[in-house]
Design a protein around this motif. Structure first.
Motif, PDB file in Angstrom:
ATOM      1  N   MET A 213       0.845  -1.203   0.009  1.00 44.30           N
ATOM      2  CA  MET A 213       0.076  -0.116   0.173  1.00 44.30           C
ATOM      3  C   MET A 213       0.811   1.276  -0.121  1.00 44.30           C
ATOM      4  N   ARG A 214       2.046   1.091   0.196  1.00 47.83           N
ATOM      5  CA  ARG A 214       2.954   2.415   0.803  1.00 47.83           C
ATOM      6  C   ARG A 214       4.181   2.420  -0.116  1.00 47.83           C
ATOM      7  N   PHE A 215       4.159   2.289  -1.406  1.00 46.50           N
ATOM      8  CA  PHE A 215       5.359   2.428  -2.180  1.00 46.50           C
ATOM      9  C   PHE A 215       5.296   3.854  -2.384  1.00 46.50           C
ATOM     10  N   GLU A 216       6.590   4.406  -2.095  1.00 43.62           N
ATOM     11  CA  GLU A 216       6.801   5.701  -2.369  1.00 43.62           C
ATOM     12  C   GLU A 216       6.524   6.396  -3.551  1.00 43.62           C
TER      13      GLU A 216
ATOM     14  N   ASN B 177      -1.670   2.731  -7.852  1.00 38.71           N
ATOM     15  CA  ASN B 177      -0.426   2.169  -8.466  1.00 38.71           C
ATOM     16  C   ASN B 177       0.053   0.831  -7.829  1.00 38.71           C
ATOM     17  N   SER B 178      -0.565   0.190  -6.682  1.00 40.63           N
ATOM     18  CA  SER B 178       0.240  -0.929  -6.299  1.00 40.63           C
ATOM     19  C   SER B 178       0.181  -1.988  -7.135  1.00 40.63           C
TER      20      SER B 178
ATOM     21  N   GLY C  54       4.315  -2.612   5.541  1.00 42.21           N
ATOM     22  CA  GLY C  54       4.195  -1.721   4.333  1.00 42.21           C
ATOM     23  C   GLY C  54       5.605  -1.006   4.198  1.00 42.21           C
ATOM     24  N   MET C  55       6.443  -1.711   3.516  1.00 44.72           N
ATOM     25  CA  MET C  55       7.839  -1.319   3.193  1.00 44.72           C
ATOM     26  C   MET C  55       7.869  -0.400   2.017  1.00 44.72           C
TER      27      MET C  55
END
Length: 393
Positions: A17-20, A55-56, A249-250
């Motif tokens: 969920m937390r891609f930069e 975008n995930s 969430g890396m």
């Protein structure tokens, strides 16, 4: 066919969920590919995504699916009925978009996404569970279940209503484990009593436990010096009976490396480490930080495009460090410049954010606090704010 959790190689899942840069098309695919390779090399194989995560699925197609054999990883995705869904047919559209975007013929796990509170009614309205069962019957998912932010009583009702559920995704972190508001331990124990494995989400509570108040850091530095604060939180969740995999969430390679060091040969917390976590929980509660996980479900329903989670992150910066001037500058930088959102001064107080919040936060009260305690002070100049940790994991 029951979900065989032994197919999950290590108890650390890759939360996607937390891609930069996840809010636009700026995700660095090369960087994410390195992160995924590192995770796979450490033995990890469980990837958690969703149609609703910007975008995930697209990023996973490029960085994972195109580069690794399909039998070397598991993918979990989800359907959502309470947002961008106007009829039952929209659920099928979501599924087909998920499969097409990922570039796969099936997903390993397919969940109804974020049951609980007022959100549950939308799933019932569109008969979402019948749809999810059909996804498995058609061979488009190997296993099915649901994710939920809910009370134990609600969870018992879901298990009764969805007896075919093979897995449940629940929030579990040391901050809320014994909380009377979240009752996470009770929920995990209910799932365990029914023999349903749990996928744990929000173990670091949206990053709060990765950079906790100093009082918490002091406790963990003494008791768990080999672990980062994030890894300590992950290990707590993964040590709980009934939890099959703990999602992290890396968003950087350093985070993947840090987590994998602890999980490649996972060791549950010792009695002394559990005691330290108990003390950390007490210190965290006394610190008064806002328990926002930055899921941004509030932002999806905000008619004013306000940077709600970013504003609450800055409020936590103020709570932790007591510097209203620097927080005032961060409000403009983090909310407007980094996130491209509006400030809370544009709020019309419709309350839609509070209705959508799975943490049941009194968001409008926090807005009042920002107005009264931060915006009333002259903000600092940008050059004084280099090195801020606001928003970091």
């Amino acid at each position: 066919m029951a979900f065989d959790t032994s197919t999950i190689n290590i108890p650390l899942g890759f939360g996607c969920m937390r891609f930069e840069g996840h809010g636009d098309d700026t995700v660095d695919i090369q960087q994410v590919s390195k992160m995924i390779d590192c995770y796979l090399q450490a033995g990890g194989n469980y990837f958690d995504t969703a149609w609703a995560y910007p975008n995930s699925e697209k990023t996973l197609h490029e960085a994972l699916v195109k580069r690794h054999p399909r039998d070397s990883y598991l993918i979990a995705s989800k359907c959502v009925a309470w947002s961008n869904c106007s009829c039952a047919e929209d659920l099928e559209k979501q599924l087909q978009e998920t499969l097409s975007t990922l570039g796969v013929d099936y997903v390993d796990v397919y969940l109804m996404h974020n049951l609980g509170g007022v959100r549950t009614a939308a799933f019932e309205k569109f008969q979402a569970w019948d749809f999810v069962k059909s996804v498995k019957e058609r061979g488009l998912a190997k296993h099915i279940g649901f994710s939920a932010h809910c009370t134990p009583e609600e969870l018992e009702g879901f298990i009764s209503a969805y007896p075919e559920a093979e897995v449940i995704q629940l929030q579990a972190n040391y901050s809320d484990w014994e909380s009377p508001d979240f009752r996470e331990r009770e929920c995990v124990e209910i799932a365990r009593a029914h023999g349903i494995p749990v996928i744990a989400m929000e173990p670091v509570k949206g990053g709060i436990l990765a950079d906790p108040p100093q009082a918490v850091k002091d406790i963990l530095d003494e008791a768990m010096p080999a672990d980062s604060y994030a890894t300590a939180a992950l290990r707590f969740t993964a040590s709980q009976p009934g939890i099959a995999v703990t999602l992290s969430g890396m968003s950087t390679l350093e985070q993947v490396q840090d987590n994998c060091r602890a999980f490649k040969e996972f060791e549950p917390l010792s009695a002394s480490e559990l005691s330290a976590i108990e003390r950390a929980r007490t210190a965290l509660k006394e610190g008064g930080t806002v328990q926002c996980t930055s899921c941004d479900y509030c932002a999806k329903v905000c008619p004013q495009n306000i940077g709600i989670s970013q504003s609450l992150a800055v409020l936590n910066h103020f709570i932790n460090y007591g510097d209203a001037a620097s927080a005032g500058y961060q409000m403009g930088f983090v909310v407007r410049f980094n996130a491209g959102k509006n400030l809370i001064t544009d709020c019309i107080r419709c309350g839609a954010c509070e209705a959508a919040c799975p943490q049941n936060l009194p968001i409008l009260e926090y807005f009042d606090r920002i107005n009264n305690e931060i915006f009333s002070v002259e903000p600092e100049q940008p050059q004084l704010m280099r090195g801020s940790t606001v928003g970091k994991r």
